[in-house]
Design an enzyme around this catalytic site. Structure first.
Site, short mmCIF file in Angstrom:
data_model
loop_
_atom_site.label_atom_id
_atom_site.label_comp_id
_atom_site.label_asym_id
_atom_site.label_seq_id
_atom_site.Cartn_x
_atom_site.Cartn_y
_atom_site.Cartn_z
N ASP A 31 0.85 -1.20 0.00
CA ASP A 31 0.00 0.00 0.00
C ASP A 31 0.87 1.24 0.00
N ALA A 80 -6.00 -1.71 -4.57
CA ALA A 80 -5.41 -0.35 -4.59
C ALA A 80 -6.02 0.49 -5.70
N THR A 98 -3.02 5.66 -11.00
CA THR A 98 -3.11 4.47 -10.14
C THR A 98 -4.04 3.41 -10.73
N THR A 132 -16.00 -2.15 -9.60
CA THR A 132 -17.17 -1.45 -9.10
C THR A 132 -18.35 -1.55 -10.07
N ASP A 133 -19.56 -1.33 -9.54
CA ASP A 133 -20.74 -1.29 -10.41
C ASP A 133 -20.81 0.01 -11.21
N GLU A 134 -19.99 1.01 -10.83
CA GLU A 134 -20.09 2.31 -11.52
C GLU A 134 -19.66 2.23 -12.97
N TYR A 158 -13.52 8.74 -12.32
CA TYR A 158 -13.26 7.54 -11.50
C TYR A 158 -13.76 6.28 -12.21
N LYS A 162 -11.75 2.98 -13.71
CA LYS A 162 -11.99 1.59 -13.27
C LYS A 162 -12.41 0.72 -14.46
N LEU A 198 -20.24 9.11 1.69
CA LEU A 198 -21.50 9.59 2.27
C LEU A 198 -21.74 9.14 3.72
N PRO A 293 -21.39 17.20 -10.36
CA PRO A 293 -21.49 17.21 -11.83
C PRO A 293 -21.54 15.77 -12.37
N GLY A 294 -22.45 15.55 -13.32
CA GLY A 294 -22.52 14.22 -13.96
C GLY A 294 -23.02 13.13 -13.04
P1 NAD Z 1 -9.85 3.46 -0.34
O1 NAD Z 1 -9.71 4.74 -1.08
O2 NAD Z 1 -10.41 3.46 1.03
O3 NAD Z 1 -8.45 2.71 -0.27
C1 NAD Z 1 -7.56 2.64 -1.34
C2 NAD Z 1 -6.22 2.14 -0.83
O4 NAD Z 1 -5.32 2.03 -1.96
C3 NAD Z 1 -5.55 3.08 0.17
O5 NAD Z 1 -5.02 2.34 1.26
C4 NAD Z 1 -4.43 3.73 -0.63
O6 NAD Z 1 -3.31 4.11 0.17
C5 NAD Z 1 -4.07 2.62 -1.61
N1 NAD Z 1 -3.46 3.14 -2.84
C6 NAD Z 1 -3.88 4.16 -3.62
N2 NAD Z 1 -3.04 4.35 -4.65
C7 NAD Z 1 -2.07 3.40 -4.53
C8 NAD Z 1 -0.93 3.07 -5.32
N3 NAD Z 1 -0.61 3.76 -6.43
N4 NAD Z 1 -0.15 2.04 -4.91
C9 NAD Z 1 -0.46 1.33 -3.77
N5 NAD Z 1 -1.51 1.63 -3.01
C10 NAD Z 1 -2.33 2.64 -3.38
O7 NAD Z 1 -10.71 2.53 -1.31
P2 NAD Z 1 -11.83 1.44 -0.95
O8 NAD Z 1 -13.13 2.13 -0.78
O9 NAD Z 1 -11.32 0.56 0.11
O10 NAD Z 1 -11.90 0.66 -2.34
C11 NAD Z 1 -11.01 -0.43 -2.58
C12 NAD Z 1 -11.28 -0.96 -3.99
O11 NAD Z 1 -12.63 -1.38 -4.09
C13 NAD Z 1 -11.06 0.07 -5.09
O12 NAD Z 1 -10.46 -0.57 -6.18
C14 NAD Z 1 -12.46 0.54 -5.43
O13 NAD Z 1 -12.53 0.95 -6.78
C15 NAD Z 1 -13.25 -0.73 -5.20
N6 NAD Z 1 -14.66 -0.55 -4.81
C16 NAD Z 1 -14.99 0.27 -3.77
C17 NAD Z 1 -16.33 0.38 -3.39
C18 NAD Z 1 -16.75 1.26 -2.23
O14 NAD Z 1 -17.95 1.43 -2.01
N7 NAD Z 1 -15.84 1.80 -1.44
C19 NAD Z 1 -17.31 -0.34 -4.07
C20 NAD Z 1 -16.93 -1.15 -5.13
C21 NAD Z 1 -15.60 -1.26 -5.49
O1 DAU Z 2 -20.94 2.05 -6.48
C1 DAU Z 2 -19.67 1.72 -5.99
C2 DAU Z 2 -18.91 2.98 -5.69
O2 DAU Z 2 -19.48 3.54 -4.51
C3 DAU Z 2 -17.42 2.76 -5.51
O3 DAU Z 2 -16.87 2.28 -6.71
C4 DAU Z 2 -16.72 4.06 -5.09
O4 DAU Z 2 -15.35 3.81 -4.83
C5 DAU Z 2 -17.39 4.57 -3.84
O5 DAU Z 2 -16.83 5.82 -3.48
C6 DAU Z 2 -18.90 4.73 -4.06
O6 DAU Z 2 -19.17 5.80 -4.99
P1 DAU Z 2 -20.36 6.86 -4.74
O7 DAU Z 2 -20.05 8.09 -5.48
O8 DAU Z 2 -21.69 6.23 -4.95
O9 DAU Z 2 -20.17 7.05 -3.13
P2 DAU Z 2 -20.24 8.35 -2.19
O10 DAU Z 2 -20.22 7.85 -0.78
O11 DAU Z 2 -19.24 9.38 -2.58
O12 DAU Z 2 -21.67 8.93 -2.50
C7 DAU Z 2 -22.84 8.13 -2.31
C8 DAU Z 2 -24.01 8.96 -2.78
O13 DAU Z 2 -24.19 10.06 -1.87
C9 DAU Z 2 -23.82 9.59 -4.14
O14 DAU Z 2 -25.06 9.59 -4.84
C10 DAU Z 2 -23.38 11.01 -3.85
C11 DAU Z 2 -24.10 11.32 -2.55
N1 DAU Z 2 -23.39 12.25 -1.63
C12 DAU Z 2 -22.08 12.00 -1.34
C13 DAU Z 2 -21.39 12.83 -0.49
C14 DAU Z 2 -19.93 12.57 -0.18
C15 DAU Z 2 -24.07 13.30 -1.05
O15 DAU Z 2 -25.28 13.51 -1.30
N2 DAU Z 2 -23.38 14.12 -0.19
C16 DAU Z 2 -22.06 13.95 0.08
O16 DAU Z 2 -21.48 14.77 0.86
#
Ligand code: NAD
Ligand code: DAU
Length: 365
Positions: A31, A80, A98, A132-134, A158, A162, A198, A293-294
């Site tokens: 990491d 990562a 990344t 991710t589903d995005e 983003y 992905k 969120l 946006p978007g």
């Molecule tokens: P996060 O942002 O909490 O953690 C990312 C980690 O990757 C951090 O520890 C960071 O230090 C490390 N990292 C970033 N750039 C790096 C690099 N160049 N080399 C080595 N390490 C690096 O992310 P998360 O929410 O834990 O998500 C993890 C994975 O799951 C991601 O690939 C994300 O796209 C995917 N994902 C997340 C969600 C979600 O809801 N959080 C949902 C679906 C998929």
């Molecule tokens: O769907 C999977 C994805 O979910 C992952 O791939 C991403 O890594 C993860 O960040 C997440 O993306 P979202 O954009 O859906 O998550 P976020 O928590 O940023 O936002 C969730 C929803 O809430 C989104 O519709 C935006 C809204 N939001 C978010 C923030 C931070 C708000 O309304 N207010 C806020 O302050």
């Protein structure tokens, strides 16, 4: 051992902790420790010889070659990434570096590593890509949920990065025979989530008596999955997923953002009534602000393939998962406070200062 990338982030650290609670197979955790990587997430593993932590960048091919040669992992679980959509809008460059270049670098290092292994070792190796589903874009209210055959249509920097990484993984399997499998997961929530997303942001702001920012009309829908369920799904995919396949992972929990925020406020009223705002309940802190946006309107995952083929189903309901999450944040206020300094405050200012308060019609908090 297995090599985990991004294992100090939210999902990665939950995965490492769960893995070592369930098995004695060591983890090599690579990491970079960006703003999102937090060594405190792994503090319970201090002195545990099964966890080897290396601070390094997945773009660093020399480091990858050295680690693979030295530790000879039987699998790679690739978390990562730069993961926050709002940050990708403010600065997409790190996401390309990344998520795209980094994944490319891991695939190439893995390909070179496998070339030196026996056929039996090669056949047993797995590259598990966490996506991710995005990547599927945005659904209308009446559209069917995303399946594994839904066409890719990423809308944010983003999700585009992905999607690009998913395509690279697919191509390295098709062309070079790399033993890959991919999970496309919906929104995770739970312990150790960085308070830019969120759910932890709303909890942290509510406990500090600050406004709870809801983008646009708050009617965007996400399909929420408790992080422990995502980790169990990934373990199952690693164990039995078919090579070259993708698996959609979701919680069957579609919720509008405003409903999620209401649920959090109501749980906080119950679990931390003494910290509610002076004038009454936490809901009074809800503030509608300028939209992202978007902004994708709706995500929903059809998770029948992973259930049918691998027998995986989430264990938590939205209600049980949210209650555990709120309680975890209440019990770990020191973890949150440590994060809420320096870079974090700069980000909060950058993302929210320019958003004006808005009053969408029919959006009473
Ligand atoms: P996060 O942002 O909490 O953690 C990312 C980690 O990757 C951090 O520890 C960071 O230090 C490390 N990292 C970033 N750039 C790096 C690099 N160049 N080399 C080595 N390490 C690096 O992310 P998360 O929410 O834990 O998500 C993890 C994975 O799951 C991601 O690939 C994300 O796209 C995917 N994902 C997340 C969600 C979600 O809801 N959080 C949902 C679906 C998929
Ligand atoms: O769907 C999977 C994805 O979910 C992952 O791939 C991403 O890594 C993860 O960040 C997440 O993306 P979202 O954009 O859906 O998550 P976020 O928590 O940023 O936002 C969730 C929803 O809430 C989104 O519709 C935006 C809204 N939001 C978010 C923030 C931070 C708000 O309304 N207010 C806020 O302050």
């Amino acid at each position: 051992m297995i090599l985990v990338t991004g294992g100090a982030g939210f999902i990665g650290s939950n995965f490492v902790l769960d893995w070592l609670a369930a098995s004695d197979e060591p983890v090599l955790n690579l990491d970079k420790l960006t703003y999102a990587g937090n060594p405190d997430n792994l503090s319970s593993l201090a002195g545990d010889a099964r966890h080897v932590f290396v601070r390094g960048d997945i773009c660093d091919r020399a480091l990858l070659n050295q680690l693979l040669a030295q530790y000879q992992p039987r699998a790679m679980v690739h978390f990562a990434a730069e993961s926050h959509v709002d940050r990708s809008i403010h600065g997409p460059g790190d996401f390309i570096r990344t998520n795209v270049d980094g994944t490319f670098s891991l695939l190439e290092a893995t390909r070179a590593y496998l070339a030196g292994l026996s056929d039996a070792q090669k056949n047993n190796f797995r590259f598990l890509h966490v996506s991710t589903d995005e990547v599927f874009g945005s659904l209308g209210a009446n559209d069917a949920a995303f399946s594994e055959t839904t066409a890719y249509a990423p809308n944010s920097p983003y999700s585009a990065s992905k999607a690009a990484s998913d395509h690279l993984v697919r191509a390295w399997h098709h062309t070079y025979g790399l033993p890959v499998v991919t999970g496309n997961c919906s929104n995770n929530y739970g312990p150790l989530q960085f308070p830019e997303k969120l759910i932890p942001l709303i909890i942290a702001n509510a406990l500090a008596g600050k406004p709870l920012p809801v983008y646009g009309d708050g009617q965007q829908v996400r399909d929420w999955l408790y992080v422990g369920d995502h980790c169990s799904a990934l373990r199952r995919v690693l164990e039995a997923g078919r090579l070259g396949e993708t698996y959609n992972i979701g919680g069957w929990n579609e919720k509008a953002n405003l409903d999620v925020v209401h649920t959090l406020c109501d749980l906080l009223n119950e679990l931390a009534p003494e910290r509610a705002p002076a004038q009454g309940a936490y809901r009074e802190l809800i503030t509608f602000v300028t939209d992202r946006p978007g902004h994708d309107r709706r995500y929903a995952i059809d998770a029948r393939k992973i259930e049918r083929e691998l027998g995986w189903k989430p264990a938590e309901t939205f209600e049980t998962g949210m209650r555990k999450t709120v309680q975890w944040f209440l019990d770990h206020q020191d973890w949150v406070q440590k994060i809420q300094s320096g870079d974090y405050l700069t980000w909060i200012d950058r993302n929210y200062a320019q958003r004006s308060e808005s009053h969408p019609s029919g959006s009473a908090a």
